[in-house]
Motif scaffolding. Structure first.
Motif, PDB file in Angstrom:
ATOM      1  N   LYS A   1       0.812  -1.214   0.000  1.00  0.00           N
ATOM      2  CA  LYS A   1       0.000   0.000   0.000  1.00  0.00           C
ATOM      3  C   LYS A   1       0.847   1.266   0.000  1.00  0.00           C
ATOM      4  O   LYS A   1       0.488   2.263  -0.645  1.00  0.00           O
TER       5      LYS A   1
ATOM      6  N   GLU B   1       2.026   1.856  -4.802  1.00  0.00           N
ATOM      7  CA  GLU B   1       0.729   1.205  -4.948  1.00  0.00           C
ATOM      8  C   GLU B   1       0.341   1.028  -6.418  1.00  0.00           C
ATOM      9  O   GLU B   1      -0.212  -0.006  -6.802  1.00  0.00           O
TER      10      GLU B   1
ATOM     11  N   ILE C   1      -5.272  -2.420  -3.301  1.00  0.00           N
ATOM     12  CA  ILE C   1      -4.780  -1.528  -4.350  1.00  0.00           C
ATOM     13  C   ILE C   1      -5.992  -0.912  -5.032  1.00  0.00           C
ATOM     14  O   ILE C   1      -6.847  -1.619  -5.565  1.00  0.00           O
TER      15      ILE C   1
END
Length: 529
Positions: free
Chosen positions: A224, A228, A435
């Motif tokens: 993350k 990303e 995502i």
């Protein structure tokens, strides 16, 4: 009690922590915390980050976080940048009749911008704190808002780790986040190496339940808060590693060599990544023979247009040419603004080609084109060859900005050209929400400005001044530097990978597998009340 819980009002809120680095970016930061005033509806006089409800008009939590920061501190993107996102969590507080879902964020204050913080009526003061001290000491008592510790530890994960593990994780994550030159395959390898370094530093408590919780949280952050936009491959690779680690963890009792086994799993995946490129080259050469050279007549040349900086694409084109009965490889390369990777890519290809081919009868013709000349570059092309940073069954293929205009130009100018994407299955992204396929990666506008200034573009200084001053000058200027864009799946003729030419069925199955594993390993990370 159950009836009381059901009657709680559900509220989704953002909690934004403002960090600054008074001793430099490589040193430990401080975090700003604010004391809520008597005028707010809940948790009066308690210490908290900048918080607020996500409204119906906010398209997503990050938008809500930026809005709340602007309203409550007057800070904007001119003096603040989003640094990390934290994994959301939910808790109930019957004393205020709420079930809260917290979306934590960490923002980095620009150097020298401390005086720009101007609080509104919701706060009666603020101060800088040591985030590690808060993570380790904040409780749900009267001084802090409930579960401040949990909100902060989800963006300042290193705060409860040992110094060595925290340093390995933080420095590795920062390295990954700032890497704008490596492709997604290389970034995934880097992420696995960072994860290995982190695991190595956590050996002392590997037999505790907390180790497994921390390992999953570290993996989540690498996806993350690394890159990303290019993180689908990293997510799939780390999920595969976690799945194998979980098999060891689920034994009746941990074997004595548990740590060595965990490291061996990571090393096995790192080693396996090195052998995939050769399989991709073979598949691509086979595809060209079947779909481009199947007419049965001698071809003098093969013309490929690309917008890429991928070493895999470079090596694949050269290796395929070596195995095909064609005398000339003609490459049309777009420059790829704003970093001009296409120029470096062309240089790399020339070097590799000259190293591999000594026979002067083999020819490489390279032409560089500006990005705006895509329609000219694609005239007469046999193949438009692209990479993929992410593949979504809903959105399509995410690749370098400029890829969609190139594909559209090919469809119009040279309809016979095959649109081919070189990609592994690991780049497929599911719908777990880790995502965000809707998120755009806006990068530093100075990357665009630098080129204009170096070329002496007239009046660029006025644009730069307006960009800095913003609304204070009575007008606004925005320079967008978006790295990636989506190409619909329907535009792609073939996905070439080491596993063969991928079908839609394979892509959907991989997406579903990722969703299942991501929810299993990340949704169960406990909240430490």
């Amino acid at each position: 009690m159950a009836g009381q819980t059901q009657n709680l009002q559900k509220r989704a809120v953002v909690s934004s922590f403002i960090f600054h680095f008074p001793n430099g970016p490589s040193e430990k930061p401080q975090v700003a915390l604010f004391r809520r005033s008597a005028k707010v509806s809940t948790y009066q006089h308690r210490i908290a980050p900048i918080s607020g409800s996500i409204s119906r008009t906010d398209p997503d939590p990050p938008t809500a976080a930026w809005r709340e920061l602007s309203e409550e501190t007057k800070l904007t993107s001119s003096n603040l940048s989003l640094w990390r996102s934290g994994k959301s969590f939910t808790f109930s507080d019957e004393s205020v009749g709420r079930e809260w879902t917290i979306h934590p964020f960490a923002f980095r204050l620009a150097e020298g911008a401390e005086k720009a913080i101007q609080t509104d009526w919701e706060h009666e003061g603020w101060n800088w704190y040591d985030p590690t001290t808060v993570v380790n000491n904040a409780s749900s008592g009267d001084e802090y808002v409930p579960h401040l510790r949990e909100s902060l530890r989800r963006v300042w994960f290193e705060g409860e780790l040992s110094d060595a593990a925290g340093e390995a994780f933080a420095s590795g994550l920062e390295k990954l986040h700032k890497d704008h030159s490596s492709g997604s395959h290389e970034l995934t390898t880097i992420a696995l190496e960072i994860f290995r370094d982190y695991v190595t530093q956590t050996k002392d408590y590997i037999f505790e339940a907390k180790w497994w919780d921390d390992a999953r949280m570290a993996a989540w952050h690498l996806v993350k808060n690394g890159r990303e936009s290019m993180g689908a491959a990293t997510l799939n690779a780390l999920l595969a590693i976690l799945e194998e680690m979980d098999e060891i963890r689920r034994m009746d009792s941990y074997p004595e060599d548990t740590f060595e086994r965990m490291i061996t799993i990571i090393d096995h995946h790192l080693t396996g990544r090195k052998g995939r490129a050769g399989l991709v080259k073979d598949t691509f050469a086979s595809y060209v023979r079947s779909n481009i050279l199947s007419e049965g007549r001698q071809r003098e040349k093969l013309t490929i247009v690309t917008l890429s900086a991928s070493s895999t694409i470079r090596d694949t084109m050269i290796e395929a040419f070596a195995s095909l009965d064609i005398s000339t490889l003609e490459l049309h390369i777009l420059e790829s603004r704003p970093l001009f990777e296409g120029v470096n890519f062309a240089s790399s290809i020339l070097s590799k080609f000259r190293e591999q081919f000594k026979d002067l009868t083999d020819r490489l013709d390279v032409s560089l084109f500006t990005d705006a000349a895509a329609a000219i570059a694609v005239k007469g092309a046999d193949i438009v060859l692209l990479g993929a940073d992410r593949i979504s069954k809903a959105k399509g293929v995410s690749n370098k900005t400029g890829s969609l205009p190139l594909v559209l130009a090919a469809k119009h100018v040279t309809p016979s050209a095959k649109i081919v994407v070189l990609s592994e299955l690991e780049k497929v992204n599911g719908e777990s929400g880790i995502i965000d396929d809707e998120k755009h990666e806006d990068n530093d506008p100075r990357e665009v400005l630098r080129t204009w200034k170096a070329d002496g573009v007239k009046d660029v200084g006025r644009v730069e001044a307006a960009l800095s001053s913003g609304q204070e000058s009575g007008s606004t200027v925005t320079v967008r530097n978006v790295y990636f864009e989506w190409i619909p799946l329907s535009f792609i003729d073939a996905f070439v990978s080491g596993e063969g030419v991928l079908s839609d069925t394979w892509i959907h199955e991989k997406a579903n597998q990722q969703d299942e594993l991501a929810r299993w390993y990340f949704d169960s990370i406990p909240v430490r009340y």
